[in-house]
Motif scaffolding. Structure first.
Motif, PDB file in Angstrom:
ATOM      1  N   ARG A   1       0.842  -1.198   0.000  1.00  0.00           N
ATOM      2  CA  ARG A   1       0.000   0.000   0.000  1.00  0.00           C
ATOM      3  C   ARG A   1       0.874   1.244   0.000  1.00  0.00           C
ATOM      4  N   ASN A   2       0.508   2.182  -0.825  1.00  0.00           N
ATOM      5  CA  ASN A   2       1.190   3.472  -0.853  1.00  0.00           C
ATOM      6  C   ASN A   2       0.227   4.530  -1.374  1.00  0.00           C
ATOM      7  N   ILE A   3       0.648   5.765  -1.360  1.00  0.00           N
ATOM      8  CA  ILE A   3      -0.214   6.854  -1.835  1.00  0.00           C
ATOM      9  C   ILE A   3      -0.499   6.681  -3.322  1.00  0.00           C
TER      10      ILE A   3
ATOM     11  N   CYS B   1      -9.909   9.435  -4.295  1.00  0.00           N
ATOM     12  CA  CYS B   1      -8.505   9.215  -3.935  1.00  0.00           C
ATOM     13  C   CYS B   1      -7.790  10.552  -3.722  1.00  0.00           C
ATOM     14  N   GLY B   2      -7.294  10.748  -2.509  1.00  0.00           N
ATOM     15  CA  GLY B   2      -6.606  11.997  -2.191  1.00  0.00           C
ATOM     16  C   GLY B   2      -5.313  12.174  -2.958  1.00  0.00           C
ATOM     17  N   GLY B   3      -4.614  11.055  -3.209  1.00  0.00           N
ATOM     18  CA  GLY B   3      -3.372  11.134  -3.954  1.00  0.00           C
ATOM     19  C   GLY B   3      -3.601  11.594  -5.377  1.00  0.00           C
TER      20      GLY B   3
ATOM     21  N   VAL C   1       5.889  13.792  -0.559  1.00  0.00           N
ATOM     22  CA  VAL C   1       4.644  13.415  -1.227  1.00  0.00           C
ATOM     23  C   VAL C   1       4.628  14.008  -2.632  1.00  0.00           C
ATOM     24  N   ARG C   2       5.016  15.259  -2.727  1.00  0.00           N
ATOM     25  CA  ARG C   2       5.038  15.929  -4.036  1.00  0.00           C
ATOM     26  C   ARG C   2       5.971  15.204  -4.997  1.00  0.00           C
TER      27      ARG C   2
END
Length: 215
Positions: free
Chosen positions: A66-68, A108-110, A127-128
């Protein structure tokens, strides 16, 4: 005294050992010798997406990454620490999974963050940088000129899944195993508010709702 969320987690861990664990005691005893999952499930880190709940699977059946934004970076070897790449590599070569599911989801926030890059400059630089891996998805979506944010989000989430499937084929022997039908690959789009799952059709390049008569 108001119980905190961590208090509930501690109580939950104790309750699991005293109640739920007993229902699967034999299974866990067997699993102590090792794991033999049949499927690699690559999903988003989003707390609303629970792989075993969605798939109705037991411990030992899924190897989960699991990842962004459920991203599969293109394969490469490097001296840096490649968490997702290493885990995919391990699932393929050590565990020899039979299936791979790349599961994106609604809201999805990502994926949404692709259109809000200015908010990540100072507070979340890592994150960016991670989301740079799917900048091509954003470009493809904008080229389609979606008429509103809802459609834009839906397109981004589904095109992102398709893009990660393509990246998966850059891993050693994946294409060969897929063509030989010793490895099966699926793209899922999970809808949080309805529980529906749409599966990617490789021939038609579209997502279709999973039903009882579909595989």
């Amino acid at each position: 005294m108001v119980e905190s969320s961590i208090d509930n987690l501690f109580k939950g861990a104790i309750a699991f050992k005293e109640k739920d664990f007993l229902a699967y005691k034999k299974l866990f005893e067997d699993l102590k010798e090792g794991q033999n999952p049949h499927t690699l499930f690559i999903g988003c880190s989003d707390s609303r997406v629970v792989p075993n709940l969605i798939t109705k699977t037991l411990p030992g059946e899924l190897f989960v990454i699991r990842n962004i934004a459920n991203i599969v970076p293109p394969y490469r070897q490097a001296d840096e620490y490649l968490a997702t790449t290493s885990a995919v590599e391990y699932a393929l070569e050590a565990l020899k999974v039979e299936n791979i599911i790349i599961c994106g989801h609604s809201h999805c926030g990502g994926c949404a963050a692709l259109y809000e890059e200015e908010h990540f400059e100072a507070r979340m630089p890592n994150v960016r940088n991670w989301l740079k891996l799917i900048q091509g998805v954003k470009e493809r979506v904008l080229a389609l000129q979606p008429k509103d944010k809802i459609i834009r989000s839906f397109l981004t989430e589904q095109i992102n899944i398709e893009n990660q499937i393509k990246n998966l084929f850059t891993y050693p022997n994946v294409k060969e195993k897929y063509l030989a039908r010793t490895l099966h690959i699926y793209g899922w789009h999970y809808i949080i508010e309805s529980g529906e799952v749409y599966s990617y059709d490789f021939k038609k390049h579209e997502f279709n709702l999973l039903k009882k008569d579909t595989r």
